[in-house]
Motif scaffolding. Structure first.
Motif, PDB file in Angstrom:
ATOM      1  N   ASN A  36      36.166  37.171  60.004  1.00 61.18           N
ATOM      2  CA  ASN A  36      35.191  38.164  59.514  1.00 61.18           C
ATOM      3  C   ASN A  36      35.390  39.503  60.198  1.00 61.18           C
ATOM      4  O   ASN A  36      35.280  40.561  59.579  1.00 61.18           O
ATOM      5  CB  ASN A  36      33.761  37.665  59.730  1.00 61.18           C
ATOM      6  N   ALA A  37      35.685  39.467  61.525  1.00 60.41           N
ATOM      7  CA  ALA A  37      35.889  40.712  62.261  1.00 60.41           C
ATOM      8  C   ALA A  37      37.111  41.455  61.739  1.00 60.41           C
ATOM      9  O   ALA A  37      37.100  42.673  61.574  1.00 60.41           O
ATOM     10  CB  ALA A  37      36.044  40.432  63.754  1.00 60.41           C
ATOM     11  N   VAL A  38      38.193  40.697  61.475  1.00 62.67           N
ATOM     12  CA  VAL A  38      39.408  41.327  60.954  1.00 62.67           C
ATOM     13  C   VAL A  38      39.134  41.948  59.590  1.00 62.67           C
ATOM     14  O   VAL A  38      39.506  43.091  59.304  1.00 62.67           O
ATOM     15  CB  VAL A  38      40.553  40.302  60.869  1.00 62.67           C
ATOM     16  N   ILE A  39      38.458  41.189  58.742  1.00 62.07           N
ATOM     17  CA  ILE A  39      38.178  41.673  57.386  1.00 62.07           C
ATOM     18  C   ILE A  39      37.319  42.931  57.432  1.00 62.07           C
ATOM     19  O   ILE A  39      37.557  43.902  56.706  1.00 62.07           O
ATOM     20  CB  ILE A  39      37.488  40.565  56.559  1.00 62.07           C
ATOM     21  N   GLU A  40      36.318  42.944  58.295  1.00 65.74           N
ATOM     22  CA  GLU A  40      35.376  44.062  58.331  1.00 65.74           C
ATOM     23  C   GLU A  40      35.928  45.275  59.067  1.00 65.74           C
ATOM     24  O   GLU A  40      35.477  46.387  58.840  1.00 65.74           O
ATOM     25  CB  GLU A  40      34.057  43.622  58.965  1.00 65.74           C
ATOM     26  N   HIS A  41      36.871  45.043  59.967  1.00 64.40           N
ATOM     27  CA  HIS A  41      37.366  46.171  60.759  1.00 64.40           C
ATOM     28  C   HIS A  41      38.763  46.616  60.361  1.00 64.40           C
ATOM     29  O   HIS A  41      39.286  47.562  60.950  1.00 64.40           O
ATOM     30  CB  HIS A  41      37.349  45.806  62.247  1.00 64.40           C
ATOM     31  N   VAL A  42      39.386  45.930  59.429  1.00 62.25           N
ATOM     32  CA  VAL A  42      40.708  46.358  58.997  1.00 62.25           C
ATOM     33  C   VAL A  42      40.590  47.730  58.338  1.00 62.25           C
ATOM     34  O   VAL A  42      39.561  48.063  57.743  1.00 62.25           O
ATOM     35  CB  VAL A  42      41.299  45.307  58.015  1.00 62.25           C
ATOM     36  N   ASN A  43      41.606  48.538  58.454  1.00 61.39           N
ATOM     37  CA  ASN A  43      41.537  49.910  57.955  1.00 61.39           C
ATOM     38  C   ASN A  43      41.805  49.998  56.456  1.00 61.39           C
ATOM     39  O   ASN A  43      41.904  51.081  55.910  1.00 61.39           O
ATOM     40  CB  ASN A  43      42.533  50.802  58.708  1.00 61.39           C
ATOM     41  N   GLU A  44      41.939  48.864  55.799  1.00 67.05           N
ATOM     42  CA  GLU A  44      42.160  48.838  54.362  1.00 67.05           C
ATOM     43  C   GLU A  44      40.943  48.258  53.663  1.00 67.05           C
ATOM     44  O   GLU A  44      40.242  47.395  54.219  1.00 67.05           O
ATOM     45  CB  GLU A  44      43.387  47.995  54.012  1.00 67.05           C
ATOM     46  N   GLY A  45      40.690  48.761  52.460  1.00 67.80           N
ATOM     47  CA  GLY A  45      39.652  48.152  51.642  1.00 67.80           C
ATOM     48  C   GLY A  45      40.123  46.799  51.134  1.00 67.80           C
ATOM     49  O   GLY A  45      41.305  46.606  50.834  1.00 67.80           O
ATOM     50  N   MET A  46      39.188  45.846  51.040  1.00 68.46           N
ATOM     51  CA  MET A  46      39.552  44.487  50.602  1.00 68.46           C
ATOM     52  C   MET A  46      38.455  44.003  49.650  1.00 68.46           C
ATOM     53  O   MET A  46      37.272  43.978  50.027  1.00 68.46           O
ATOM     54  CB  MET A  46      39.671  43.574  51.820  1.00 68.46           C
ATOM     55  N   VAL A  47      38.823  43.652  48.424  1.00 66.17           N
ATOM     56  CA  VAL A  47      37.844  43.185  47.435  1.00 66.17           C
ATOM     57  C   VAL A  47      38.409  41.975  46.701  1.00 66.17           C
ATOM     58  O   VAL A  47      39.624  41.791  46.608  1.00 66.17           O
ATOM     59  CB  VAL A  47      37.481  44.292  46.420  1.00 66.17           C
ATOM     60  N   VAL A  48      37.492  41.145  46.189  1.00 65.64           N
ATOM     61  CA  VAL A  48      37.845  40.045  45.288  1.00 65.64           C
ATOM     62  C   VAL A  48      37.110  40.288  43.981  1.00 65.64           C
ATOM     63  O   VAL A  48      35.899  40.547  43.976  1.00 65.64           O
ATOM     64  CB  VAL A  48      37.464  38.676  45.882  1.00 65.64           C
ATOM     65  N   ILE A  49      37.872  40.245  42.870  1.00 71.85           N
ATOM     66  CA  ILE A  49      37.308  40.523  41.544  1.00 71.85           C
ATOM     67  C   ILE A  49      37.410  39.256  40.706  1.00 71.85           C
ATOM     68  O   ILE A  49      38.467  38.619  40.633  1.00 71.85           O
ATOM     69  CB  ILE A  49      38.072  41.675  40.865  1.00 71.85           C
ATOM     70  N   LYS A  50      36.286  38.903  40.102  1.00 75.38           N
ATOM     71  CA  LYS A  50      36.256  37.747  39.192  1.00 75.38           C
ATOM     72  C   LYS A  50      35.340  38.105  38.032  1.00 75.38           C
ATOM     73  O   LYS A  50      34.248  38.654  38.246  1.00 75.38           O
ATOM     74  CB  LYS A  50      35.752  36.494  39.914  1.00 75.38           C
ATOM     75  N   ASP A  51      35.786  37.810  36.842  1.00 72.40           N
ATOM     76  CA  ASP A  51      35.016  38.138  35.637  1.00 72.40           C
ATOM     77  C   ASP A  51      34.687  39.623  35.577  1.00 72.40           C
ATOM     78  O   ASP A  51      33.548  40.042  35.249  1.00 72.40           O
ATOM     79  CB  ASP A  51      33.732  37.301  35.574  1.00 72.40           C
ATOM     80  N   ASP A 105      35.955  30.088  44.038  1.00 72.93           N
ATOM     81  CA  ASP A 105      34.881  29.250  43.490  1.00 72.93           C
ATOM     82  C   ASP A 105      35.364  28.435  42.288  1.00 72.93           C
ATOM     83  O   ASP A 105      34.690  28.332  41.251  1.00 72.93           O
ATOM     84  CB  ASP A 105      33.680  30.108  43.070  1.00 72.93           C
ATOM     85  N   GLY A 106      36.560  27.860  42.422  1.00 72.03           N
ATOM     86  CA  GLY A 106      37.077  26.981  41.378  1.00 72.03           C
ATOM     87  C   GLY A 106      37.677  27.710  40.198  1.00 72.03           C
ATOM     88  O   GLY A 106      38.115  27.068  39.243  1.00 72.03           O
ATOM     89  N   GLU A 107      37.709  29.047  40.218  1.00 74.95           N
ATOM     90  CA  GLU A 107      38.281  29.807  39.115  1.00 74.95           C
ATOM     91  C   GLU A 107      39.290  30.813  39.665  1.00 74.95           C
ATOM     92  O   GLU A 107      39.440  30.967  40.874  1.00 74.95           O
ATOM     93  CB  GLU A 107      37.176  30.532  38.342  1.00 74.95           C
ATOM     94  N   GLN A 108      39.958  31.525  38.742  1.00 78.48           N
ATOM     95  CA  GLN A 108      40.919  32.528  39.156  1.00 78.48           C
ATOM     96  C   GLN A 108      40.231  33.878  39.381  1.00 78.48           C
ATOM     97  O   GLN A 108      39.380  34.288  38.600  1.00 78.48           O
ATOM     98  CB  GLN A 108      42.013  32.699  38.096  1.00 78.48           C
ATOM     99  N   GLY A 109      40.623  34.522  40.465  1.00 80.60           N
ATOM    100  CA  GLY A 109      40.180  35.882  40.749  1.00 80.60           C
ATOM    101  C   GLY A 109      41.363  36.669  41.283  1.00 80.60           C
ATOM    102  O   GLY A 109      42.468  36.152  41.421  1.00 80.60           O
ATOM    103  N   THR A 110      41.134  37.905  41.552  1.00 78.74           N
ATOM    104  CA  THR A 110      42.209  38.743  42.121  1.00 78.74           C
ATOM    105  C   THR A 110      41.748  39.310  43.454  1.00 78.74           C
ATOM    106  O   THR A 110      40.632  39.817  43.579  1.00 78.74           O
ATOM    107  CB  THR A 110      42.585  39.900  41.180  1.00 78.74           C
ATOM    108  N   LEU A 111      42.633  39.183  44.431  1.00 77.06           N
ATOM    109  CA  LEU A 111      42.407  39.763  45.766  1.00 77.06           C
ATOM    110  C   LEU A 111      43.169  41.082  45.830  1.00 77.06           C
ATOM    111  O   LEU A 111      44.377  41.114  45.586  1.00 77.06           O
ATOM    112  CB  LEU A 111      42.909  38.808  46.847  1.00 77.06           C
ATOM    113  N   THR A 112      42.449  42.146  46.150  1.00 77.27           N
ATOM    114  CA  THR A 112      43.048  43.488  46.159  1.00 77.27           C
ATOM    115  C   THR A 112      42.845  44.141  47.520  1.00 77.27           C
ATOM    116  O   THR A 112      41.720  44.191  48.027  1.00 77.27           O
ATOM    117  CB  THR A 112      42.416  44.379  45.072  1.00 77.27           C
ATOM    118  N   PHE A 113      43.940  44.611  48.100  1.00 77.10           N
ATOM    119  CA  PHE A 113      43.893  45.460  49.287  1.00 77.10           C
ATOM    120  C   PHE A 113      44.205  46.890  48.845  1.00 77.10           C
ATOM    121  O   PHE A 113      45.131  47.105  48.051  1.00 77.10           O
ATOM    122  CB  PHE A 113      44.931  45.019  50.326  1.00 77.10           C
ATOM    123  N   PHE A 114      43.465  47.867  49.355  1.00 75.08           N
ATOM    124  CA  PHE A 114      43.766  49.251  48.991  1.00 75.08           C
ATOM    125  C   PHE A 114      43.481  50.173  50.166  1.00 75.08           C
ATOM    126  O   PHE A 114      42.642  49.894  51.017  1.00 75.08           O
ATOM    127  CB  PHE A 114      43.005  49.687  47.736  1.00 75.08           C
TER     128      PHE A 114
END
Length: 770
Positions: free
Chosen positions: A171-186, A265-274
């Motif tokens: 969680n610390a890495v995710i929150e403090h990394v200098n890149e935006g990180m999102v998961v998109i589903k539907d 959550d059992g379905e396909q999503g996309t993980l995006t770093f920006f």
């Protein structure tokens, strides 16, 4: 509860609940069955992985199995009969344990009993063991006993702790990394870190409430949506690309993204770093503009310019080079550099020269013949150097100037020179022909005047006749401007002969082509050294006379000003006393009298200095050395300077340990250091620091007086020790201009020297060596 003597740990078991037995028919068989079952239960408890123990109502341990020994360190013989609370319960929990046991015995209820608890137990070595504890009560005929099952959960606790730490770190890495990180589903955000929210100027909750295209620039939305749908459909689409965000403020922000399909959550999503690449995109735009501007400049240059690859291909060249060699612009990237040379051998010779220049770290420049695309030849000045002296693979840059016209002129002059050379060599003036300030031909008199043989002069720049580049460049600009304007130039110049002697000449030049110095200039040199020497002697005599007149003028001006100021103060003070003395308080009258005394003292000091400088000029200043305490005298001079400064400046002494006595003239030393300290204080800002240092350097005593004052202009340093001279930056600060002249004479009478270093506006340091 009943006990059995064969129990190794003293484990008590109830005598009922083992199945139907007929005691009346066969009492011995019943006893044997009970004993068998008892041994069986003891064996089971002894081999159990959990610790099993039993205690009576007083809390004393009555049973302790092998797992309890391994888990808690106490053997059964050590544990039996011990108070369980004192043996395995940590100190901070013992009071609560005793209270719970008492409460249960009194009322039959207690929180720990008949429940599964996770607590810590005390090991024999003092460490704590994480355990899972289950306590149960056993009702006997006479009292209530208690049993306990204990399971060691240290490994499980450690695993849970490791898992928790891993999650926290993730969680610390995710929150403090200098890149935006999102998961998109539907088509919506189901996860976003803080950096992503910051970059789109929204909160994480706000992002989850809108579609994932919400902040994407309208012109990029179709592309992003298309790639998202195709990616989820399993098509091969770019995973890295750049797009724009449109923020509420109207700001357009560029981001670089990296996308991957992930299960969520059992379905396909996309993980995006920006990441924000706006600054880089702006720099790229600026670079494009700069490159376009520079290419425009290069394309319109009158000099041929080309970029040559390591393989000898002209990757790029401008229009001037196209026109010069008749190269087709379509051949960029394929034109052969070697084809521009008259022969293969000539190309190899020039290539070797270029390689030598590169090894020596200097650019290549030569006049040589090259070939146009139609086969005709032209003369050029070729100059260039590699892009990188370390990596030759980066190619080289070349400039080509067409000098065919100049070469044609040189050929014509060479043809006529055989007829005219005899005439020129008989002339009584030095004659040379120069092109671009480079000597092409000289006559015999020119050789004689400069001291250089003809072979050393031809092809050389006239720079060799100048002492510095600045004068050479300035004279060049002057002569070119005059020749371009009038076609002729006449001036007297100072040149340097080969042996270093200064030669004064009357220099006259005329363009071969009217008002065009680039086509060549004929120069004549007439030696006027003797005449200039006579003129300089006359000027020196006139200058000495002028300096004497200036000295008289400065003396009159100084005495007039320096005497008038204290006299005016004395007169004003006397008038005040005459008119108002009867009405003045005593303190005010004393202050006025003190000012009169100060004015008289100032005039007296000025008269003393004038008389002293008179003695100096008449060489009547006497030097009377005697044995004296040098440090004591210097301390006395410093104290007088401090009284003079009245706290305006701090006078700091740094006297190194040295021989404190010697042969010196105390009066002259007071003149030296009194004047230097007085000047340092006078020209320092309020609150400044004046440092007086005495040191022994190689057996000679050196005195340094350094201040933080206005400094001395560099152009006036040569006049510093002249009588009545004052620097131009002293402003309204009073002074006579005599002090330093007296100081220099007093130092020289001691056989010493005085040096000064000054940084105008920052500090000045006078160094006296005796």
């Amino acid at each position: 509860m009943n006990t059995h003597p064969e129990s190794s740990g003293g484990l008590n078991l109830p005598t009922s609940g083992f199945g139907p037995l007929d005691a009346e028919s066969d009492p011995g068989r019943v006893i044997r069955a009970l004993e068998s079952r008892h041994r069986h239960m003891v064996s089971l408890l002894e081999s159990a992985r959990d610790a099993v123990l039993e205690m009576n109502a007083e809390g004393l341990i009555t049973s302790w199995n092998a797992s309890a020994e391994r888990m808690l360190g106490w053997t059964a013989s050590e544990a039996l009969g011990q108070n369980m609370c004192q043996l395995i319960v940590p100190h901070q929990h013992r009071a609560a344990h005793d209270a719970g046991l008492t409460k249960y015995l009194l009322g039959g209820q207690s929180r720990p009993v008949n429940r599964l608890l996770e607590i810590e137990a005390l090991h024999k070595d003092g460490s704590l063991v994480a355990i899972e504890l289950s306590i149960f009560s056993v009702l006997g005929e006479e009292q209530t006993n208690f049993g306990a099952f204990i399971r060691d959960i240290s490994e499980r606790r450690a695993a849970e702790q490791a898992l928790r730490l891993s999650q926290e770190r993730s969680n610390a890495v995710i929150e403090h990394v200098n890149e935006g990180m999102v998961v998109i589903k539907d088509q919506r955000f189901v996860f976003a870190n803080a950096r992503a929210a910051e970059m789109v100027d929204m909160s994480v909750d706000e992002m989850k409430q809108v579609g994932f295209l919400h902040r994407i620039h309208p012109d990029d939305q179709a592309l992003v949506l298309d790639r998202q749908n195709r990616r989820l459909a399993g098509e091969d689409v770019p995973s890295r690309y750049e797009l724009r965000l449109l923020l509420p403020s109207g700001e357009v922000r560029w981001i670089g993204i990296s996308v991957a399909v992930v299960p969520w959550d059992g379905e396909q999503g996309t993980l995006t770093f920006f990441s924000d690449i706006t600054h880089r995109k702006n720099l790229e735009a600026q670079l494009r503009d700069t490159l376009q501007e520079r290419e425009t400049i290069l394309e319109n240059s009158l000099v041929g310019i080309a970029f040559l690859t390591q393989e000898g291909t002209l990757r790029w060249f401008n229009r001037a080079l196209e026109k010069m060699f008749g190269i087709s612009p379509d051949s960029r990237g394929s034109a052969d550099w070697a084809a521009l040379f008259p022969s293969h051998e000539e190309h190899l010779r020039v290539a070797r020269e270029i390689a030598d220049c590169t090894l020596e770290g200097r650019p290549f420049q030569r006049d040589l013949e090259m070939r146009k695309s139609d086969g005709s030849l032209l003369w050029v000045t070729l100059s260039g150097k590699p892009v990188s002296v370390i990596d030759n693979t980066q190619g080289s840059v070349w400039a080509v100037v067409d000098i065919s016209a100049r070469k044609a002129l040189e050929a014509a002059l060479a043809q006529a020179s055989s007829e005219r050379e005899a005439i020129f060599n008989s002339a009584l003036v030095g004659i040379s022909y120069n092109v671009g300030r480079r000597i092409q031909w000289v006559n015999d008199k020119y050789e004689e005047m400069t001291g250089y043989p003809r072979e050393e002069l031809v092809g050389r720049s006239t720079r060799l006749f100048y002492t510095d580049d600045e004068t050479f460049v300035a004279h060049g600009l002057e002569t070119v401007a005059a020749l371009a304007r009038d076609g002729v130039y006449v001036q007297e110049r100072k040149l340097v002969r080969r042996d270093g002697e200064i030669l004064w000449v009357q220099l006259a030049g005329r363009c071969l082509t009217r008002n065009d110095p680039t086509a060549g200039v004929i120069w004549t040199l007439l030696d006027i050294t003797e005449r200039r020497r006579a003129e300089e002697n006359i000027k020196a005599a006139l200058q000495r006379e002028k300096e004497l007149n200036d000295l008289r003028s400065r003396f009159v001006s100084m005495t007039s000003h320096e005497f008038r100021t204290p006299l005016s103060a004395i007169l004003s003070a006397a008038e005040l006393l005459q008119e108002y003395s009867d009405r003045m308080p005593a303190s005010e009258r004393a202050e006025i009298l003190e000012s009169i005394g100060a004015g008289v003292q100032r005039m007296t000091r000025m008269l003393d200095r004038v008389l002293l400088i008179g003695q100096v000029d008449a060489q009547m200043l006497q030097f009377r050395p005697q044995q004296l305490d040098l440090l004591s005298l210097c301390h006395s001079i410093v104290e007088e300077a401090r009284l003079q400064s009245r706290g305006a400046c701090e006078v700091v002494t740094r006297f190194a340990p040295l021989v404190s006595t010697g042969l010196f003239d105390a009066t002259l030393l007071r003149h030296i250091f009194g004047n230097l300290l007085s000047n340092a204080i006078k020209y320092s800002p309020p609150g400044g620091e004046v440092v007086f240092t005495i040191s022994d350097r190689a057996g000679r005593i050196v005195f340094d007086v350094e201040d933080q004052g206005i400094g001395i202009p560099a152009e006036e340093m040569s006049h510093l020790f002249e009588s009545f001279h004052r620097a131009s930056n002293v402003g309204e600060i009073p002074g006579t201009g005599l002090g330093l002249a007296i100081v220099k004479t007093a130092v020289e009478l001691h056989g010493g020297s005085i040096d000064v270093k000054s940084d105008p506006g920052r500090h000045t340091c006078f160094s006296v060596t005796l």
